[in-house]
Design an enzyme around this catalytic site. Sequence first.
Site, PDB file in Angstrom:
ATOM      1  N   SER A 197      -4.478   2.880   4.470  1.00  0.00           N
ATOM      2  CA  SER A 197      -4.681   2.275   3.152  1.00  0.00           C
ATOM      3  C   SER A 197      -4.702   0.747   3.264  1.00  0.00           C
ATOM      4  O   SER A 197      -5.525   0.077   2.621  1.00  0.00           O
ATOM      5  CB  SER A 197      -3.553   2.731   2.214  1.00  0.00           C
ATOM      6  N   LYS A 217       0.791  -1.237   0.000  1.00  0.00           N
ATOM      7  CA  LYS A 217       0.000   0.000   0.000  1.00  0.00           C
ATOM      8  C   LYS A 217       0.827   1.293   0.000  1.00  0.00           C
ATOM      9  O   LYS A 217       0.329   2.353   0.379  1.00  0.00           O
ATOM     10  CB  LYS A 217      -1.004   0.044   1.169  1.00  0.00           C
ATOM     11  N   HIS A 237       6.941  -7.355  -2.333  1.00  0.00           N
ATOM     12  CA  HIS A 237       6.756  -6.705  -1.028  1.00  0.00           C
ATOM     13  C   HIS A 237       7.711  -7.299   0.000  1.00  0.00           C
ATOM     14  O   HIS A 237       7.562  -7.046   1.205  1.00  0.00           O
ATOM     15  CB  HIS A 237       5.321  -6.915  -0.520  1.00  0.00           C
TER      16      HIS A 237
HETATM   17  P1  A3P Z   1      -5.135   4.829  -0.756  1.00  0.00           P
HETATM   18  O1  A3P Z   1      -5.729   3.552  -0.222  1.00  0.00           O
HETATM   19  O2  A3P Z   1      -4.662   5.728   0.342  1.00  0.00           O
HETATM   20  O3  A3P Z   1      -6.011   5.526  -1.713  1.00  0.00           O
HETATM   21  P2  A3P Z   1      -0.319  -0.202  -3.703  1.00  0.00           P
HETATM   22  O4  A3P Z   1      -0.325  -0.080  -5.186  1.00  0.00           O
HETATM   23  O5  A3P Z   1       1.030  -0.324  -3.110  1.00  0.00           O
HETATM   24  O6  A3P Z   1      -1.280  -1.240  -3.258  1.00  0.00           O
HETATM   25  O7  A3P Z   1      -0.829   1.209  -3.119  1.00  0.00           O
HETATM   26  C1  A3P Z   1      -2.167   1.597  -3.236  1.00  0.00           C
HETATM   27  C2  A3P Z   1      -2.297   3.018  -2.735  1.00  0.00           C
HETATM   28  O8  A3P Z   1      -1.675   3.888  -3.699  1.00  0.00           O
HETATM   29  C3  A3P Z   1      -3.750   3.460  -2.624  1.00  0.00           C
HETATM   30  O9  A3P Z   1      -3.793   4.421  -1.562  1.00  0.00           O
HETATM   31  C4  A3P Z   1      -3.963   4.096  -3.978  1.00  0.00           C
HETATM   32  O10 A3P Z   1      -5.056   4.958  -4.076  1.00  0.00           O
HETATM   33  C5  A3P Z   1      -2.645   4.848  -4.138  1.00  0.00           C
HETATM   34  N1  A3P Z   1      -2.396   5.212  -5.542  1.00  0.00           N
HETATM   35  C6  A3P Z   1      -2.308   4.399  -6.614  1.00  0.00           C
HETATM   36  N2  A3P Z   1      -2.145   5.124  -7.733  1.00  0.00           N
HETATM   37  C7  A3P Z   1      -2.146   6.421  -7.362  1.00  0.00           C
HETATM   38  C8  A3P Z   1      -2.033   7.664  -8.070  1.00  0.00           C
HETATM   39  N3  A3P Z   1      -1.917   7.710  -9.390  1.00  0.00           N
HETATM   40  N4  A3P Z   1      -2.058   8.803  -7.348  1.00  0.00           N
HETATM   41  C9  A3P Z   1      -2.188   8.780  -5.992  1.00  0.00           C
HETATM   42  N5  A3P Z   1      -2.311   7.630  -5.275  1.00  0.00           N
HETATM   43  C10 A3P Z   1      -2.295   6.471  -5.959  1.00  0.00           C
END
Ligand code: A3P
Length: 292
Positions: A136, A44, A106
């Site tokens: 998140s 996340k 991860h």
């Molecule tokens: P949130 O749950 O706070 O919205 P991962 O890809 O490591 O699983 O991370 C997911 C997190 O990155 C989520 O956070 C997601 O919304 C955020 N995220 C993914 N793409 C994004 C973007 N283009 N801009 C901002 N946040 C992004």
Amino acid sequence: MELPRPELFDFHGVSMTHYFTDNWENVQNFQARPDDIVVATYPKAGTTWVSYILDLLYFRQTLPERETTIPIYDRVPFLELIIPLEPSGTDKANTLTTSPRIIKTHLPVQFIPKSFWEQNCKIIYCARNAKDNVVSYFHFDRMEKIQPKPGDWSSFLQRFTEGKMVFGSWHEHVCGWWEKKQAYSKIHYMFFEDLVEDTGHELKRLCSFLGLSTSEAEKERIKRDVQFDVMKANPMTNLTDDCTLDFSVSQFLRKGKVGDWKNHFTVAQNEQFDEDYKQKMKNTTLQFRAEL
Ligand code: A3P
């Protein structure tokens, strides 16, 4: 097929579930290539965002059809993932036909297959401030059916501070990779908050680390296409066809903000968290921003 929610167990000192350990021998013996690019994160912390940026940097110009046909999780395989009836992460990585291969993990730094170090591969580590990261992660575990059930927010936060999360302690993860960076020069350590604040600047820094001479026009285009709303509307990056995610519970691209933790932490939780954080982070030079 509905997969059961797994139990957390101790795996060489790190909390894990069997979906990430059942293929351990193949993961540990994975043969890296010198031009492999690894995207490493605590869950996340912006993994999908960074993966997509890299994919566009490397392949949009030469393989444009990829953009509308292959979801991001197939372009950038998740090395240690193994779920029934699906090719494992190592199989997916081994059958990638593109070069370089961009590979997601991860794993905490001590678990990275040794071949990546031997081949001197470039690694991009993206870290996110602990408070937004745990929020998140909480919402993700509500919707991700192959994660342990999160329970309520306060018990989840408690487990996070104890490091009883899939892939272990956030503190150990971010600090372990930070220390490794001091000894291994091919780690680019970046922050989710910087990406939110100035995506263009982070793109430039990535290109410089990777030795890419992407044109200004292409960088501008990438900057536009990796914005939260654009990725959220793109079926190749919003993960809506990932059948392990339950979109009736939450969204994968949920908020994408710095500071959303303020909508979740009570004053008491915040004070306790800060106290514990100070202790756990007292020996590192690593600094995070939990607001912009
Ligand atoms: P949130 O749950 O706070 O919205 P991962 O890809 O490591 O699983 O991370 C997911 C997190 O990155 C989520 O956070 C997601 O919304 C955020 N995220 C993914 N793409 C994004 C973007 N283009 N801009 C901002 N946040 C992004």
